[in-house]
Design a protein around this motif. Structure first.
Motif, mmCIF file in Angstrom:
data_model
loop_
_atom_site.group_PDB
_atom_site.id
_atom_site.type_symbol
_atom_site.label_atom_id
_atom_site.label_comp_id
_atom_site.label_asym_id
_atom_site.label_seq_id
_atom_site.Cartn_x
_atom_site.Cartn_y
_atom_site.Cartn_z
ATOM 1 N N ARG A 1 -28.460 44.649 -3.878
ATOM 2 C CA ARG A 1 -29.072 44.337 -2.588
ATOM 3 C C ARG A 1 -28.174 44.722 -1.419
ATOM 4 O O ARG A 1 -28.634 45.015 -0.331
ATOM 5 C CB ARG A 1 -29.409 42.841 -2.511
ATOM 6 N N SER A 2 -26.859 44.703 -1.616
ATOM 7 C CA SER A 2 -25.933 44.982 -0.513
ATOM 8 C C SER A 2 -25.849 46.464 -0.181
ATOM 9 O O SER A 2 -25.286 46.832 0.846
ATOM 10 C CB SER A 2 -24.536 44.463 -0.882
ATOM 11 N N ASN A 3 -26.405 47.343 -1.042
ATOM 12 C CA ASN A 3 -26.295 48.783 -0.832
ATOM 13 C C ASN A 3 -27.621 49.419 -0.448
ATOM 14 O O ASN A 3 -27.838 50.602 -0.675
ATOM 15 C CB ASN A 3 -25.750 49.452 -2.104
ATOM 16 N N ASP A 4 -28.546 48.684 0.136
ATOM 17 C CA ASP A 4 -29.832 49.235 0.540
ATOM 18 C C ASP A 4 -29.607 50.292 1.623
ATOM 19 O O ASP A 4 -28.903 50.031 2.609
ATOM 20 C CB ASP A 4 -30.743 48.118 1.065
ATOM 21 N N HIS B 1 -31.004 43.336 3.747
ATOM 22 C CA HIS B 1 -30.153 42.417 2.987
ATOM 23 C C HIS B 1 -31.052 41.343 2.387
ATOM 24 O O HIS B 1 -31.131 40.229 2.885
ATOM 25 C CB HIS B 1 -29.081 41.808 3.888
ATOM 26 N N ARG B 2 -31.745 41.728 1.317
ATOM 27 C CA ARG B 2 -32.742 40.845 0.715
ATOM 28 C C ARG B 2 -32.117 39.568 0.174
ATOM 29 O O ARG B 2 -31.090 39.600 -0.490
ATOM 30 C CB ARG B 2 -33.467 41.590 -0.411
ATOM 31 N N ARG B 3 -32.776 38.441 0.447
ATOM 32 C CA ARG B 3 -32.365 37.182 -0.168
ATOM 33 C C ARG B 3 -32.709 37.216 -1.653
ATOM 34 O O ARG B 3 -33.714 37.789 -2.062
ATOM 35 C CB ARG B 3 -33.083 35.992 0.492
ATOM 36 N N GLY C 1 -25.045 39.399 -5.472
ATOM 37 C CA GLY C 1 -26.219 40.250 -5.306
ATOM 38 C C GLY C 1 -27.198 40.178 -6.445
ATOM 39 O O GLY C 1 -28.058 41.054 -6.589
ATOM 40 N N GLN D 1 -36.875 40.202 3.095
ATOM 41 C CA GLN D 1 -36.120 41.326 3.657
ATOM 42 C C GLN D 1 -35.474 40.892 4.973
ATOM 43 O O GLN D 1 -36.035 41.084 6.055
ATOM 44 C CB GLN D 1 -37.041 42.530 3.867
ATOM 45 N N THR D 2 -34.301 40.299 4.870
ATOM 46 C CA THR D 2 -33.681 39.706 6.061
ATOM 47 C C THR D 2 -33.177 40.750 7.064
ATOM 48 O O THR D 2 -32.889 40.412 8.201
ATOM 49 C CB THR D 2 -32.518 38.784 5.661
ATOM 50 N N GLY D 3 -33.059 42.008 6.669
ATOM 51 C CA GLY D 3 -32.639 43.053 7.594
ATOM 52 C C GLY D 3 -33.794 43.837 8.179
ATOM 53 O O GLY D 3 -33.589 44.813 8.919
#
Length: 214
Positions: free
Chosen positions: A3-6, A11-13, A104, A202-204
């Protein structure tokens, strides 16, 4: 994908993915298949006061603790959820779940309806609850007999508990009938994939949309 490398900066929960079913309905088999097929999914290992069984590994199958230690963990709020099941206590340690989410990972829970309810009360929208039904109670009884791990008395108790567990089907987000384990697994995998894509996770996304609209 981690998740950290989208690539879009999302930055999906993490998903707290619950599988529940009466004993013998195929939950453990589907959980194993899901873990093998989903590298970004990790299993929550419960703590329990029941004795270790032959072939089980402490820390892998369960964290085996005595009653005094379990009670201390409850008093210290170390569990996300816990319950009495067949005369023993089972609980989900909070610290390991937090650690997996920080890495992640999405987290898979093999817990009953009581645990699912408690987890939902704590984590709300991050919890996805899937209940797996047997094709019939007769088939469930036959599966327990074929499994040959329990006495007739224990099987009888499991069947009584199964009827009570099934009555809580409406406390779940998804309900599947396990007629065919491969098809049921594919359905569970589809649910996980769809839940990972939910807009609310999808927090970003807001930042990405603002950039698009500049």
């Amino acid at each position: 994908m981690d998740r950290s490398n989208d690539p879009h900066g999302f930055h999906r929960r993490g998903v707290l993915f619950v599988l529940s079913s009466p004993s013998g309905a195929g939950k453990s088999t589907i959980a194993r298949m899901l873990l093998e097929g989903e590298p970004d999914l990790a299993m929550s290992v419960s703590a329990t006061t029941r004795p270790i069984r032959p072939g089980e590994v402490d820390g892998a199958d369960y964290h085996f603790v005595d009653l005094e230690r379990f009670r201390a963990m409850v008093a210290n709020h170390e569990f996300l959820e816990w319950a009495h099941v067949f005369g023993h206590r089972y609980g989900t340690p909070r610290a390991q779940v937090d650690a997996m989410l920080a890495q992640g990972k999405d987290v898979l829970f093999d817990i009953d309806w009581q645990g699912a309810q408690q987890l939902f009360q704590i984590a709300g929208g991050d919890v996805v609850r899937v209940f797996i039904l047997p094709p019939s109670m007769e088939e469930l009884n036959e599966r327990l007999i074929r499994r040959a791990t329990d006495s007739a008395d224990v099987i009888g108790a499991r069947m009584q508990r199964a009827a009570a567990e099934v009555s809580h089907w409406d406390g779940y987000d998804y309900v599947l009938v396990n007629d065919d384990v491969d098809q049921c697994f594919r359905d569970v995998q589809t649910i996980l994939a769809a839940e990972r894509l939910k807009r609310s996770r999808q927090t970003g996304l807001i930042g990405f949309i603002r950039h698009l609209m500049k």
